[in-house]
Design a protein around this motif. Sequence first.
Motif, short mmCIF file in Angstrom:
data_model
loop_
_atom_site.label_atom_id
_atom_site.label_comp_id
_atom_site.label_asym_id
_atom_site.label_seq_id
_atom_site.Cartn_x
_atom_site.Cartn_y
_atom_site.Cartn_z
N HIS A 1 -6.91 6.43 -4.12
CA HIS A 1 -5.78 5.26 -3.48
C HIS A 1 -5.94 4.75 -2.61
N ASP A 2 -6.27 5.43 -1.16
CA ASP A 2 -7.12 4.73 -0.34
C ASP A 2 -8.52 4.51 -0.34
N SER B 1 0.22 9.61 -9.37
CA SER B 1 -0.82 9.42 -10.53
C SER B 1 -0.64 8.05 -10.94
N ASN B 2 0.72 7.59 -11.43
CA ASN B 2 0.91 6.20 -12.28
C ASN B 2 0.83 5.18 -11.37
N ALA B 3 -0.38 5.51 -10.22
CA ALA B 3 -0.58 4.12 -9.35
C ALA B 3 -1.75 3.59 -10.78
N PRO C 1 0.70 -0.73 0.18
CA PRO C 1 -0.16 0.02 -0.29
C PRO C 1 0.87 1.41 -0.03
N GLY C 2 1.18 0.97 0.43
CA GLY C 2 2.67 2.17 0.99
C GLY C 2 3.37 2.30 -0.51
N GLU C 3 3.93 1.72 -1.47
CA GLU C 3 3.96 1.55 -2.43
C GLU C 3 3.27 2.65 -3.46
N PHE C 4 2.07 2.00 -3.33
CA PHE C 4 1.26 2.06 -4.66
C PHE C 4 1.38 3.50 -4.25
#
Length: 205
Positions: free
Chosen positions: A181-182, A141-143, A133-136
């Motif tokens: 993201h969350d 925006s690239n996630a 999750p942290g890396e994501f």
Amino acid sequence: MVFSVWDEAKLKLSPTERVPYWKVEAFEELNAGDALDAYQVLLTDNNAPIYTSLVLQPGLWWQTTQMAKYRQYIPSGILRLDTSGKGNEVNRIALKLAASLSIWERINAERHGGSTLNTRVADLLERANIITPGEFKRLGSNAQRVRNYLTEAMEVLRQHGDFNLTVQDLDDYNAMGRGWHDRFLAAKVSLGIRKLEKTQRLQEG
């Protein structure tokens, strides 16, 4: 040539009853001085043979554990996916998911066979060693690319017919804007758990 590795103290066996934990088989034996890039010399004698490859195999203990009972097969089509180079990110994620899901499904098959189990997208990705999750979140925006790859990878698994993954919280899964993201990571994904085939027990007496 075969070498055996064992631990007499743990096995509590006499020297005549020793059973190897591991068997190491050496291949491609060459005479010393042959002009090949042998990567390891097993003996120090100048005239000793050189072995260029080794195969490590478990001893009889592996059979007694009956590990095949705890294995869920992965379709050969998934194992044959091209995962090399750029452009195959979806296949790489699909293969990682298959390895992770096969274990998760098999663990739950006895108690939950025939039903579905839910997991968060965050846990699905982290359990398969795809991304934490942290890396994501740090991708910014690239996630979005990871989400797209995951969506396509789940479709690849469905096409092969062995893993029934369904997104339950579509609004959160496809969320956009601030905080997406969350919401994406918290979205629920369900996995259909197949029933185990019952094995017939031997009758006593």
